[in-house]
Design a protein around this motif. Sequence first.
Motif, PDB file in Angstrom:
ATOM      1  N   ILE A 160       0.847  -1.203   0.000  1.00  0.00           N
ATOM      2  CA  ILE A 160       0.000   0.000   0.000  1.00  0.00           C
ATOM      3  C   ILE A 160       0.879   1.248   0.000  1.00  0.00           C
ATOM      4  O   ILE A 160       1.750   1.407   0.864  1.00  0.00           O
ATOM      5  N   ASN A 162       0.866   4.963   0.760  1.00  0.00           N
ATOM      6  CA  ASN A 162       0.038   5.871   1.538  1.00  0.00           C
ATOM      7  C   ASN A 162       0.149   7.299   0.988  1.00  0.00           C
ATOM      8  O   ASN A 162       1.094   8.025   1.286  1.00  0.00           O
ATOM      9  N   ALA A 164      -2.532   9.303   1.330  1.00  0.00           N
ATOM     10  CA  ALA A 164      -3.725   9.933   1.921  1.00  0.00           C
ATOM     11  C   ALA A 164      -3.433  11.376   2.327  1.00  0.00           C
ATOM     12  O   ALA A 164      -4.233  12.275   2.079  1.00  0.00           O
ATOM     13  N   GLU A 165      -2.276  11.569   2.934  1.00  0.00           N
ATOM     14  CA  GLU A 165      -1.878  12.893   3.452  1.00  0.00           C
ATOM     15  C   GLU A 165      -3.078  13.567   4.142  1.00  0.00           C
ATOM     16  O   GLU A 165      -3.533  14.648   3.758  1.00  0.00           O
ATOM     17  N   VAL A 203      -3.353   4.688  -2.182  1.00  0.00           N
ATOM     18  CA  VAL A 203      -4.540   5.274  -1.547  1.00  0.00           C
ATOM     19  C   VAL A 203      -4.368   6.791  -1.455  1.00  0.00           C
ATOM     20  O   VAL A 203      -3.378   7.285  -0.907  1.00  0.00           O
ATOM     21  N   GLN A 236      -7.181   9.035   7.962  1.00  0.00           N
ATOM     22  CA  GLN A 236      -7.186   8.116   6.815  1.00  0.00           C
ATOM     23  C   GLN A 236      -5.783   7.537   6.564  1.00  0.00           C
ATOM     24  O   GLN A 236      -5.640   6.387   6.164  1.00  0.00           O
ATOM     25  N   GLY A 237      -4.753   8.369   6.787  1.00  0.00           N
ATOM     26  CA  GLY A 237      -3.388   7.925   6.476  1.00  0.00           C
ATOM     27  C   GLY A 237      -2.724   7.146   7.592  1.00  0.00           C
ATOM     28  O   GLY A 237      -1.574   6.727   7.454  1.00  0.00           O
ATOM     29  N   GLU A 239      -1.603   4.035   9.678  1.00  0.00           N
ATOM     30  CA  GLU A 239      -1.311   2.699   9.146  1.00  0.00           C
ATOM     31  C   GLU A 239      -2.485   1.737   9.364  1.00  0.00           C
ATOM     32  O   GLU A 239      -2.870   0.972   8.477  1.00  0.00           O
ATOM     33  N   ILE A 242      -5.515   2.664   7.059  1.00  0.00           N
ATOM     34  CA  ILE A 242      -5.326   2.394   5.633  1.00  0.00           C
ATOM     35  C   ILE A 242      -5.360   0.883   5.356  1.00  0.00           C
ATOM     36  O   ILE A 242      -5.846   0.436   4.316  1.00  0.00           O
ATOM     37  N   CYS A 262       0.154  -7.010   4.743  1.00  0.00           N
ATOM     38  CA  CYS A 262       0.334  -5.691   4.104  1.00  0.00           C
ATOM     39  C   CYS A 262       1.720  -5.101   4.377  1.00  0.00           C
ATOM     40  O   CYS A 262       2.287  -5.285   5.444  1.00  0.00           O
ATOM     41  N   VAL A 264       3.069  -1.170   4.165  1.00  0.00           N
ATOM     42  CA  VAL A 264       2.556   0.195   3.955  1.00  0.00           C
ATOM     43  C   VAL A 264       3.727   1.163   3.918  1.00  0.00           C
ATOM     44  O   VAL A 264       4.538   1.206   4.847  1.00  0.00           O
ATOM     45  N   ASN A 266       4.783   5.309   2.854  1.00  0.00           N
ATOM     46  CA  ASN A 266       4.359   6.645   2.473  1.00  0.00           C
ATOM     47  C   ASN A 266       4.854   6.990   1.050  1.00  0.00           C
ATOM     48  O   ASN A 266       5.861   6.443   0.595  1.00  0.00           O
TER      49      ASN A 266
END
Length: 452
Positions: A160, A162, A164-165, A203, A236-237, A239, A242, A262, A264, A266
């Motif tokens: 994933i 990330n 989202a920030e 995401v 949302q961001g 871990e 997400i 997963c 994850v 950034n």
Amino acid sequence: MIERTFRGGVHPDDGKAYSRDAALTVYEPKGELVFPVSQHIGKPAKVAVSVGDRVLAGQVIAQQDGYVSSNIHSSCSGTVKAIEKRRTVMGNLVECVVVESDGKFRTVKGMGAKADFRNMNRETILQRIRDAGIVGMGGASFPTPVKLEPKNPDGIEYVIVNGAECEPYITCDDQLMRTHAGEIVTGLEVILSLFPKAQGVIVIERNKPEAIAAMTEAAAMSKNIRVQPAPTKYPQGGEKSIIKVVAGKDTKMSQLPAEAGCIVDNVSTVYAIYEAVCLATPLIRRAVTVTGPAVRNPSNFIVRVGTPFRELLEAAGGLVEGAEVRKAIAGGAMMGIALPDLDVPVQKASNALTLLTVDGAEESERKLTACIRCGRCNEVCPMGLTPQMMGVAAERKDYQKYENRLYGLECISCGSCTYVCPAKRPLMQLFKDAKGAILEARRAAQQGGGAK
Ligand code: SF4
Ligand code: SF4
């Protein structure tokens, strides 16, 4: 189809309008640069230079010391001026290598050389990432190579990215995705080459339509990569959030993402992986947002690690005339760290400098008042905890109850409970103190046990 989301969450004023459309520009520092030997979770790196040594950009100046540790590189060419304790973003004194830049930014031989990761084996890729000193750049600072070597690589279903920030004010990842989408997708392909059974998911919150468009276009040719737009909702961001959104799994604080199948990373970290593996370039620069109501020209910069925050504020035009800065934060308004002063250096995980004026700082300067038992904090907690009861236990220093009956160590310090509390109780700070005290007591007990 009902969109999957995580439990709770809040919708704070995101403050992103200040800098969201400020194009990424390169800022080159003027004078000395400061490199703390501990910019990561784990053992500090070992200093590998002496005062008076000439160094180049990209040169290792402090070496990874153990498995959970990370190399530190000079981000400029110049002369080592001092090796001494300096204050860092966390407010503590850390051993630092201070380099007086010669302003030429000459690099080590081979830096920038193009290479195709498809011709590399797994160990070569991991070694390049290790050598480059990459850590989680979204704030966690966990050494990335450790994350990329889970016990069961075949059990990884999702890698994933990330994007989202979700943290208010910060926009540097948004800009990075808009302008370097192809490189980020290549970085993700590099990671996917380590996990052949996994699919890549990028995401991005829906408040970044340009980034969603750019990443979707860049990923169009990759069969096992998709972009997943997500509702704009804090955190949302995180871990845990997400993983829930992509894999539908709930995870505990003590659980590694790999245990839920997963990995994850950034957006900035994935970009750094691309640079390390495909351009033989260590982590010496990163994207940083300088923003907030007190900043004259809110900006997104590509910055050399080690640059003092003060220089970045000057580069962003300084303060708005008459602005009364109440709080300078490394990061955003929800989870950022109040800076001791602006002379501390940008580190690998520093994504923003946010300067709040009186109004903006109000949220984070709360007085301890009585709980009115409205239950709002319980509703928004993404971890399903009971912040109201945890707050009482933490205040009473009843750590036994805090940990064992209320599961307070599961708190991810997102600050959502503090944000909604009408009594303005400083819940997140109480939880940070409680967690610190519990972990400290554990450490002391372990050391006492070992000494017997
Ligand atoms: S700070 Fe902790 S307790 Fe409060 S909402 Fe976030 S996870 Fe829950
Ligand atoms: S939101 Fe604040 S006042 Fe309401 S229950 Fe939680 S701690 Fe109490």
